[in-house]
Design an enzyme around this catalytic site. Structure first.
Site, PDB file in Angstrom:
ATOM      1  N   LYS A  66      40.229  38.431  28.150  1.00 12.90           N
ATOM      2  CA  LYS A  66      39.798  37.313  28.986  1.00 12.90           C
ATOM      3  C   LYS A  66      39.194  37.786  30.302  1.00 12.90           C
ATOM      4  O   LYS A  66      39.749  38.648  30.975  1.00 12.90           O
ATOM      5  CB  LYS A  66      41.002  36.409  29.261  1.00 12.90           C
ATOM      6  CG  LYS A  66      40.660  35.063  29.798  1.00 12.90           C
ATOM      7  CD  LYS A  66      41.867  34.154  29.824  1.00 12.90           C
ATOM      8  CE  LYS A  66      41.430  32.790  30.306  1.00 12.90           C
ATOM      9  NZ  LYS A  66      42.503  31.938  30.671  1.00 12.90           N
ATOM     10  N   GLY A  71      43.852  43.324  33.811  1.00 12.18           N
ATOM     11  CA  GLY A  71      43.543  44.428  32.898  1.00 12.18           C
ATOM     12  C   GLY A  71      42.087  44.431  32.465  1.00 12.18           C
ATOM     13  O   GLY A  71      41.436  45.488  32.428  1.00 12.18           O
ATOM     14  N   CYS A  72      41.562  43.267  32.167  1.00 16.63           N
ATOM     15  CA  CYS A  72      40.170  43.160  31.716  1.00 16.63           C
ATOM     16  C   CYS A  72      39.207  43.492  32.850  1.00 16.63           C
ATOM     17  O   CYS A  72      38.163  44.117  32.631  1.00 16.63           O
ATOM     18  CB  CYS A  72      39.901  41.767  31.161  1.00 16.63           C
ATOM     19  SG  CYS A  72      40.919  41.405  29.705  1.00 16.63           S
ATOM     20  N   THR A  73      39.561  43.093  34.069  1.00 15.26           N
ATOM     21  CA  THR A  73      38.726  43.414  35.224  1.00 15.26           C
ATOM     22  C   THR A  73      38.730  44.913  35.480  1.00 15.26           C
ATOM     23  O   THR A  73      37.678  45.516  35.711  1.00 15.26           O
ATOM     24  CB  THR A  73      39.205  42.632  36.464  1.00 15.26           C
ATOM     25  OG1 THR A  73      39.126  41.230  36.175  1.00 15.26           O
ATOM     26  CG2 THR A  73      38.372  42.950  37.682  1.00 15.26           C
ATOM     27  N   ALA A  76      36.611  46.653  32.789  1.00 21.05           N
ATOM     28  CA  ALA A  76      35.187  46.414  33.029  1.00 21.05           C
ATOM     29  C   ALA A  76      34.689  47.230  34.221  1.00 21.05           C
ATOM     30  O   ALA A  76      33.604  47.821  34.171  1.00 21.05           O
ATOM     31  CB  ALA A  76      34.934  44.924  33.251  1.00 21.05           C
TER      32      ALA A  76
END
Length: 184
Positions: A66, A71-73, A76
């Site tokens: 998401k 974690g995704c940030t 990325a």
């Protein structure tokens, strides 16, 4: 008081089912040495992008749960940090989640991301890569990555990803695979 315990037991059971489902994700992921399933998805700019259109380049196809989560940030940001190294190795980074193009566009703008994020709103691509987590009330992409060679063959599969270290790991594997593939 008895109703509270019953309610708590139901919640624990539902969480347990969700965890078991999430742990089984990846059972149907394509393995190294097999052709990468082709797809066409819209990116954050609303334009379609097809995997077969990237033949001749290495592709880092990473699935993530998401936009705007920690974690995704972090994952990325690390891919963005290392983007020039990927480009030197003739590799393209593609992020995939089940969110729509508008959400990806906002995420890219806020976080300064210049690589493509693809919207798998119908869950087909995440599913074909064994990377769909069905939590019952929601579906998300699992944190998986596939390193695909210029001929469209999966060369490395990552099903246990540490968002903090992942880009460095993929870069090292890419360098090793390219060295092995080049004529001596």
């Amino acid at each position: 008081m008895k109703m509270i315990w019953i309610f708590a037991a139901i919640i624990v059971l539902l969480v347990g089912v969700a965890v078991v489902r999430a742990m089984r994700t990846g059972d149907k992921a394509p393995s190294s040495g097999t052709p990468a399933p082709d797809f066409t998805l819209n990116s954050q700019d609303g334009k379609p992008l097809s995997l077969h259109g990237l033949r001749g380049q290495w592709v880092v196809l990473y699935f993530y749960p998401k936009d705007f989560t920690s974690g995704c940030t972090k994952e990325a940001h690390n891919f963005q940090r290392d983007l020039s190294q990927y480009e030197q190795k003739k590799a393209v980074i593609l992020g995939v989640s089940v969110q729509d193009e508008a959400t990806h566009q906002k995420f890219c703008a806020k976080e300064g991301l210049s690589f493509k994020l693809l919207a798998d709103t119908k869950y087909a691509v995440s599913s074909s890569y064994g990377s769909l987590v069905n939590l019952g009330v929601a579906k998300l992409s699992a944190r998986h990555t596939f390193l695909i060679d210029p001929a469209g063959v999966i060369r490395k599969t990552y099903l246990n990803v540490n968002a903090e270290k992942h880009s460095t790991e993929v870069l090292a594997d890419l360098a090793q695979l390219q060295q092995t593939a080049s004529p001596k």
